[in-house]
Design an enzyme around this catalytic site. Structure first.
Site, PDB file in Angstrom:
ATOM      1  N   ASP A   2     105.539 -39.507  33.931  1.00 45.95           N
ATOM      2  CA  ASP A   2     106.231 -38.695  32.927  1.00 45.95           C
ATOM      3  C   ASP A   2     105.603 -37.312  32.911  1.00 45.95           C
ATOM      4  OD1 ASP A   2     107.495 -37.610  30.717  1.00 45.95           O
ATOM      5  OD2 ASP A   2     106.581 -38.975  29.261  1.00 45.95           O
ATOM      6  N   HIS A  16     109.559 -41.412  31.642  1.00 49.19           N
ATOM      7  CA  HIS A  16     110.061 -40.809  30.417  1.00 49.19           C
ATOM      8  C   HIS A  16     111.410 -41.408  30.012  1.00 49.19           C
ATOM      9  CE1 HIS A  16     109.983 -37.642  27.380  1.00 49.19           C
ATOM     10  NE2 HIS A  16     111.297 -37.609  27.508  1.00 49.19           N
ATOM     11  N   SER A  61     109.826 -38.375  22.505  1.00 55.47           N
ATOM     12  CA  SER A  61     110.130 -37.152  23.237  1.00 55.47           C
ATOM     13  C   SER A  61     110.258 -35.966  22.277  1.00 55.47           C
ATOM     14  CB  SER A  61     111.388 -37.361  24.077  1.00 55.47           C
ATOM     15  OG  SER A  61     111.580 -36.327  25.004  1.00 55.47           O
TER      16      SER A  61
END
Length: 394
Positions: A334, A364, A180
């Protein structure tokens, strides 16, 4: 007790507004995790209004998790690299040859996350790939704005590359890795070091559902997964603004795309465009959107979004073609999926070897949930094992 009751009410009222598609891995478990996160956010808002602590501080506290005991297979020590806190994981077993080295940058939107939050993940990577892992605790937003997190990761990486022998690491097998926001930082550090002749060249970069641009929050994956946990479309823009400016005052204009001049949008269209995303990823609820009017005053506050150290997808080809072998993991459900797909294409177009792993039922943050509070998400384990297998191939 009254605070907890208010938080529970907020959660129950908020749950119907989120979208958990039937194709998601372990939807019932994900709903339970979402309930915990919504409860944390609701209670944090209450505590902030009472003046006890900020919502962000409370969120960080809850996300710390419980301390793990000693690991029989690893030496673990907390150190500082160029004044940046790090945690080093070294396998205890003797090795006839120098080991791989991994710089790990945690996720959390540049706002959350810590060495403790990612303790399980880093232990797993070190044990399973027989590597020395350095987890980096970079400074967090909004207290520390861009480029603080990037600078900390770069400083720690440079220090490690200068002292590899001390940790028994092979100079030819050092990798940067992150998920991320950490994937964003890994990509930025990799680009910065690509042309450096005074340090060992990175062997690879591992980008786990990375966020790589802030020009377009209406790419197909943002439209399709806008309400899918654990990262919602609005939160993605919120985190990016918090990292950049320490506030999210212009979030609506950024979501609409009013923050980028038409000529600049045209310049970057060759890299940031739905046209570069394979058609099979556009079958779920994607609509052409009418361009919004450009607002110059907003651009002045966010123009650093066009810097590659913040948005690595915008780096010039002269930098991209020098990058090391890459691994990119994406998840179907995501909002950041298309950032990974677009960067995959850029790397391949510039002759960089890419290993791509796509979790068709993933969402995610799933890597961090491979073993969460007593229950597991199989896709998270598969994703983490795909990273380990890639490391073993280096």
């Amino acid at each position: 007790l009254p605070l907890a009751a208010l938080a529970a009410a907020a959660v129950l009222l908020g749950l119907p507004g989120y979208d958990i598609p039937p194709g998601v891995n372990q939807p019932a478990k994900l709903r339970l995790v979402l309930t915990v996160l919504l409860g944390t956010a609701a209670l944090g808002r209450i505590l902030e209004k009472t003046g006890l602590c900020s919502q962000i501080t409370f969120g960080r506290y809850v996300r710390q998790g419980r301390k793990l005991g000693l690991d029989p297979k690893l030496f673990i020590q907390d150190l500082q690299f160029n004044e940046v806190p790090v945690r080093v994981y070294q396998p205890k077993a003797a090795s006839d040859v120098p080991r791989r080295g991994i710089l790990f940058f945690h996720g959390g939107g540049w706002v959350f996350g810590s060495l403790d939050t990612y303790e399980k993940v880093c232990r797993y990577l070190s044990r399973e790939s027989d590597s020395v892992v350095v987890s980096v605790q970079y400074r967090l937003a909004p207290e520390h704005r861009y480029p603080a997190a990037y600078e900390d990761c770069l400083d720690a990486t440079q220090h490690f590359l200068q002292h590899l022998e001390r940790y028994g690491v092979d100079p030819a097998r050092v990798t940067v890795c992150g998920d991320s926001a950490g994937g964003n930082l890994a990509a930025a550090v990799s680009q910065t070091l690509a042309g450096r002749a005074d340090l060992p060249r990175l062997r690879a970069q591992i980008l786990i559902y990375p966020g790589l641009q802030a020009l377009d929050f209406n790419l197909p994956s943002y439209q399709q997964n806008r309400g899918v946990p654990l990262l919602f479309r609005e939160r993605a823009a919120f985190f990016a603004l918090l990292y950049l400016n320490g506030d999210a005052l212009h979030i609506q204009e950024v979501l609409e795309g009013s923050h980028i001049p038409p000529d600049m949008r045209l310049k970057y269209r060759k890299w940031v465009s739905p046209d570069n995303i394979p058609e099979e990823f556009k079958v779920r609820g994607v609509e052409p959107l009418r361009p919004t009017d450009f607002i110059a005053e907003v651009y002045e506050t966010v123009k650093r979004f066009c810097e590659p150290n913040l948005c690595p997808l915008l780096a010039e080809d002269s930098v991209v073609h020098q990058l090391p072998e890459s691994f990119i993991l994406t998840c179907e459900y995501d909002v950041l999926r298309d950032d990974g797909l677009l960067y995959k294409k850029r790397l391949e177009d510039n002759g960089v070897r890419v290993t791509w792993y796509h979790l068709e039922d993933g969402f995610h943050g799933i890597i961090s949930l491979y073993d969460y509070c007593g229950f597991s998400f199989p896709s998270g384990k598969r994703g983490l094992d795909s990273v380990v297998n890639f490391l073993k191939s280096l």
